[in-house]
Design a protein around this motif. Structure first.
Motif, short mmCIF file in Angstrom:
data_model
loop_
_atom_site.label_atom_id
_atom_site.label_comp_id
_atom_site.label_asym_id
_atom_site.label_seq_id
_atom_site.Cartn_x
_atom_site.Cartn_y
_atom_site.Cartn_z
N PRO A 68 -3.16 11.24 -13.60
CA PRO A 68 -2.24 11.78 -12.59
C PRO A 68 -2.77 11.62 -11.16
O PRO A 68 -2.00 11.32 -10.25
N SER A 69 -4.08 11.82 -10.97
CA SER A 69 -4.62 11.68 -9.63
C SER A 69 -4.55 10.24 -9.16
O SER A 69 -4.34 9.97 -7.97
N GLN A 70 -4.72 9.26 -10.09
CA GLN A 70 -4.58 7.85 -9.70
C GLN A 70 -3.15 7.57 -9.26
O GLN A 70 -2.91 6.93 -8.23
N SER A 71 -2.20 8.06 -10.02
CA SER A 71 -0.80 7.84 -9.68
C SER A 71 -0.45 8.47 -8.34
O SER A 71 0.16 7.84 -7.47
N LEU A 72 -0.88 9.72 -8.15
CA LEU A 72 -0.55 10.43 -6.90
C LEU A 72 -1.18 9.73 -5.69
O LEU A 72 -0.51 9.49 -4.68
N MET B 17 -6.40 7.13 3.86
CA MET B 17 -6.18 6.16 2.79
C MET B 17 -7.51 5.77 2.15
O MET B 17 -7.62 5.65 0.92
N GLU B 18 -8.51 5.56 2.98
CA GLU B 18 -9.83 5.21 2.47
C GLU B 18 -10.40 6.34 1.61
O GLU B 18 -10.98 6.11 0.55
N TYR B 19 -10.21 7.58 2.05
CA TYR B 19 -10.70 8.74 1.30
C TYR B 19 -9.98 8.85 -0.05
O TYR B 19 -10.61 9.11 -1.08
N ARG B 20 -8.66 8.64 -0.06
CA ARG B 20 -7.90 8.71 -1.31
C ARG B 20 -8.37 7.62 -2.29
O ARG B 20 -8.43 7.84 -3.49
N ILE C 50 -10.19 8.00 -6.40
CA ILE C 50 -9.80 7.39 -7.67
C ILE C 50 -10.70 6.18 -7.98
O ILE C 50 -10.36 5.34 -8.80
N PHE C 51 -11.86 6.10 -7.27
CA PHE C 51 -12.86 5.05 -7.50
C PHE C 51 -12.25 3.65 -7.38
O PHE C 51 -12.51 2.76 -8.19
N ALA C 52 -11.42 3.48 -6.34
CA ALA C 52 -10.79 2.18 -6.08
C ALA C 52 -11.48 1.48 -4.91
O ALA C 52 -11.89 2.12 -3.95
N LEU D 106 -6.13 -2.78 -2.72
CA LEU D 106 -6.82 -1.82 -3.58
C LEU D 106 -7.06 -2.46 -4.94
O LEU D 106 -6.26 -3.26 -5.43
N LYS D 107 -8.20 -2.07 -5.53
CA LYS D 107 -8.54 -2.56 -6.86
C LYS D 107 -9.15 -1.39 -7.63
O LYS D 107 -10.10 -0.77 -7.17
#
Length: 911
Positions: free
Chosen positions: A813-817, A876-879, A883-885, A901-902
């Motif tokens: 869910p956190s990745q999606s959000l 954006m960088e913090y988000r 999610i370890f992207a 993003l990857k």
């Protein structure tokens, strides 16, 4: 008021007075022997007695434990309702009441009313000024000034006051100006015998004021019905189109003649010079310079030289153009940038096609190009040093040194990192300082070139210009403000005594009209004979006095506001032990940065969980859910007024107790049970049960951690947006109540889009709140729905979504959000700021990685500058980190922006 022990005493309505000893408040009501407890004001005399003015019951003298004396009208007090009390330097107590003024001295009252000298009886303001005069402010009568206990001067509207309902006085300790706070008419300032009004029209949030006071450094504090306003001294001034004699903002170069005449080259408007205390014009509109003055240097024989963009070079002397040299005279190119005069008096001119050398008779005697050994012919800046060297900074070719007609090129292997050289400056200690690539300062010490990067404390930006102040400190201009580097620290760094220096950064928060300063010339800044430094910029010429712009961080520090567990506040003083049943932890923090609050940013670290600091920007709360048992210490650090991470941190420690099955008594009982039963099978079953319990607990922790991330987003984003909406509505109501419908309408218009965005964010969060995982196909469907809903806001913008993912898989869910939030931020930035007409979103799989690319054709940006500001890109960088992207931004001015993003999703196939 502060007593001799350093404790603060505070009057309050209904609850008497309070003493704050630094840790707690102690109330005194019964001790005052006043049933109402309506303490309105107080003061403390030299003997330590506290005189408390009551609302309706007179005056109380209190020693901090018991009442010494009580005074009312029967004892000679002019009235029992007291509004203000002060203690003058003679030890007299001045008491402002609803029916006049009383002065208490040696046990007796001397009273003044409208019958013996006061214009009005209702006293609201009382202050003793630096010269010993006492200013008395009235409700409806203006001001009476007392000297030697007698009124001798009066002011009202006829004398220039903006109003006659005076609430408070304050005197600035720096310039002795007297400030008057009105109830309904803003501020009046007494300065040099004149009265200047400051109201809502000049920026006050409200004209209904309650307080005005100053700290020792001259910072003013204004209380009003809208809260607290802070008046800070303007550190930086600007010479712009509003300055008489200037008429235009964009300045290109600044230089000072030997006779102290200051010259500014203005874009398209020729030259301005400061002589006889005023600015004067030369060549307006420009003729010879084609409107583009560029670099500049002073001539030791008098006058100044200017390079231009398209008209060669000119010399100005005695406020007239004395010489003009261009291609017709043999100049390599009319587009010239750098200018310098060597120790032999020869003029070196850097053009777009190489270097010309001109003698004192204005003859071109030599030229240098790539054929002679220059790295390239495009000169950005040129400078001479005391040893006879000429330093050449090129655009794209690096740095070159010309010494005794030999050319040495310095590349990255020599310590100069950067193909384009923006600034070359010889310090008074003999070092030659060179700037090129962002975050690099190179130093030539006579034999070698050393370089220092961001790990050594050099600002992570390109430094466009360098100079030094009278103390040798280094000042640099850039695209994100002005920087000061202490020369003593820099010398210690060069000696290896310290690993890192600290700089001070000046931004728009300190009064700069813009943070993007002029670049690409050899005179974007100049120190003048007064010690001030002038910086060229598109919004005018910035003037800074190094002696007056010191930024103190002594009183700046982060602190913990609240420690909340499952919505219950816990003590910040006593020890904190949490049980396994305690789930949600919230720690709020702050830092008081009065003079430049927008500079303040935070980073946090939970010792026991985080190995490194986590940057959270302007966020002032941290959330943790279902922490394992153990000891924890939460730390917060903040960026202070100087633009640096403060050495001071705040911390709070707590312990999460282990669950019952991990306690010593449970394990002891288990061991005894094992011995008593003596059956290995029972132990095996017990172990299986414990492992199952641990797995279930781990799953629950993981699931609730995801829910907590979603809840935190709800708190941080939607919660703050709703707070802003409520605040905006409250301010609109105040404007409506005052009949200011236009102001209210403007605020409500802005609130409309804010409310719609809040609703969208709420939808996204609720959709994810109860999900254990999100299939990619659901994510794609949700994203397409969002883009479709937003079409009406993207008028004229074509948003394209291309998805190349064949197999369904799971997202947390956190990745999606966070992916949704990053895409939203990118879309809004492209629409609002980049003015893009096409935005393409591409999502595809590459081996085990999910790639998300958002590209637009907008006007682009300077990525390092925007990231340094800590705005949407930083979020954006913090988000992405959450999610370890992998996160990357590429942008070029007028060529658009691409965000990539990857990340690694769950790869088990879903139906």
């Amino acid at each position: 008021h502060k007593d001799k022990d350093g404790d603060l005493w505070i009057p309050s309505i209904n609850t008497g007075v309070h003493k704050f000893d630094g840790e707690r408040f102690i109330a005194f009501k019964d001790e005052l022997k006043s049933s109402e407890g309506l303490a309105k004001t107080l003061t403390i005399n030299k003997g330590g007695s506290i005189f408390i003015g009551m609302y309706g019951t007179g005056l109380i003298e209190f020693d901090g434990k018991k009442v010494i004396s009580k005074y009312n009208e029967e004892d000679g007090l002019v009235a029992n309702t007291i509004w203000r009390i002060i203690n003058d330097r003679q030890g007299r107590i001045w008491i402002g009441t609803d029916n006049g003024l009383s002065i208490f001295e040696n046990g007796k009252f001397t009273n003044f009313t409208s019958e013996n000298g006061l214009p009005h009886n209702k006293i609201r303001g009382l202050t003793e000024m630096m010269n010993g005069d006492v200013w008395v402010g009235m409700d409806g009568g203006g001001i009476a000034i007392f000297r030697e206990m007698k009124p001798y001067k009066f002011y009202n509207k006829e004398d220039g006051l903006n109003g006659e309902f005076i609430q408070f006085f304050g005197q600035n300790p720096i310039d002795s100006t007297i400030w008057i706070a009105h109830h309904g008419d803003g501020l009046d300032v007494f300065k040099d015998g004149k009265i200047e009004a400051i109201t809502e029209n000049e920026g006050l949030p409200s004209n209904f004021l309650t307080y005005i006071g100053f700290s020792k450094d001259g910072t003013g504090y204004v209380g009003s019905e809208m809260g607290l306003s802070i008046l800070t001294k303007k550190l930086i001034n600007t010479i712009d189109k509003n300055t008489p004699g200037i008429d235009s903002n964009p300045s290109i170069s600044v230089v000072e003649e030997n006779n102290n005449t200051i010259w500014i080259g203005l874009e398209r408007r020729g030259f301005r010079y400061f002589l006889k205390d005023k600015w004067n014009k030369l060549e307006d509109p420009p003729v010879l310079t084609n409107g583009y003055p560029n670099g500049a240097t002073k001539d030791p024989n008098g006058g100044v030289w200017f390079s231009t963009q398209g008209s060669g070079i000119i010399k100005i002397k005695n406020q007239q153009i004395e010489a003009h040299i261009n291609e017709k005279d043999g100049l390599l190119n009319d587009f010239s940038n750098g200018l310098t005069i060597d120790r032999d008096g020869l003029l070196w001119v850097g053009t777009n096609k190489g270097i010309n050398v001109i003698d004192k008779d204005l003859r071109i005697i030599k030229s240098y190009t790539t054929e002679d050994g220059l790295p390239n012919n495009f000169c950005l800046t040129i400078s001479s040093s005391s040893d006879g060297s000429i330093w050449y900074g090129s655009y794209g070719g690096g740095l070159a040194r010309i010494y005794e007609d030999e050319i040495t090129v310095f590349d990255s292997s020599s310590g100069v990192f950067g193909s384009s050289i923006y600034s070359i400056f010889e310090h008074s200690n003999g070092d030659v300082l060179v700037t090129g690539n962002p975050g690099i300062l190179s130093v030539f010490n006579g034999t070698d070139v050393d370089y220092y990067g961001t790990d050594a404390g050099i600002p992570n930006t390109t430094l466009f210009g360098i100079t030094e102040d009278d103390k040798g400190n280094i000042w640099a201009s850039s695209e994100i403000g002005i920087f000061r580097i202490d020369i003593e620290d820099f010398i210690r760094l060069r000696r290896g005594e310290i690993d890192r220096i600290n700089y001070v950064q000046y931004t728009s928060e300190d009064g700069m009209p813009t943070e993007i300063l002029e670049s690409g010339t050899n005179a974007p800044l100049s120190r003048i004979h007064t010690g001030e430094i002038l910086f060229a910029s598109s919004q005018g010429t910035i003037v800074l006095n190094p002696e007056e712009v010191s930024i103190s961080t002594e009183s700046f520090f982060p602190y913990i506001n609240e420690f909340i567990v499952d919505e219950q506040k816990l003590s910040l003083v006593s020890s904190r032990e949490l049980t396994p049943k305690d789930k949600k932890i919230e720690i709020s923090f702050s830092a008081l940065n009065i003079k430049s609050p927008k500079k303040t940013k935070f980073r946090i670290r939970l010792e026991g969980i985080d190995d490194e600091w986590i940057y959270v920007g302007e966020r002032t709360s941290a959330f943790y859910d279902y922490l394992p048992d153990g000891k924890y210490s939460f730390h917060v650090s903040a960026i202070g007024p100087d633009g640096q991470w403060s050495d001071k941190t705040a911390s709070i420690s707590f312990t999460v107790l282990p669950p019952f099955y991990k306690t010593w008594w449970f394990m002891s009982l288990g061991l005894l049970g094992f011995i008593a039963i003596g059956a290995g099978g029972v132990q095996i079953k017990s172990n299986i049960k414990v492992r199952k319990l641990n797995r279930e607990l781990a799953y629950q922790q993981k699931f609730h951690k995801e829910k907590e991330r979603i809840s935190r987003d709800l708190h941080d984003n939607v919660g703050s947006q709703i707070t802003n909406l409520i605040t905006g509505i409250e301010i609109s109501n105040i404007h409506i109540a005052k009949g200011q419908d236009q102001k209210a309408g403007e605020i409500l218009k802005n609130l409309d889009e804010d409310a719609r965005n809040t609703m969208n964010d709420l939808r996204e969060t609720i959709w994810l709140l109860d999900k254990e995982e999100v299939s990619f196909f659901d994510f794609e469907k949700h994203l397409r729905t969002y883009i479709r809903r937003q079409k009406r806001y993207f008028f004229g913008v074509n948003v394209l979504l291309e998805v190349a993912v064949e197999n369904n898989f799971a997202l947390a869910p956190s990745q999606s959000l966070n992916l949704i939030r990053i895409i939203q931020e990118a879309l809004n930035n492209a629409r609002k700021y980049a003015e893009a007409s096409i935005i393409e979103i591409s999502i595809f799989m590459d081996e085990n990685s999910l790639h998300v690319i958002i590209a637009d054709n907008g006007k682009g940006m300077n990525v390092s500058q925007e990231l340094e500001k800590g705005n949407g890109l930083k979020n954006m960088e913090y988000r992405s980190k959450e999610i370890f992207a992998d996160f990357n931004i590429e942008s070029n001015v007028e060529k658009g922006t691409t965000i990539s993003l990857k990340l690694q999703p769950k790869l088990e196939k879903l139906p």
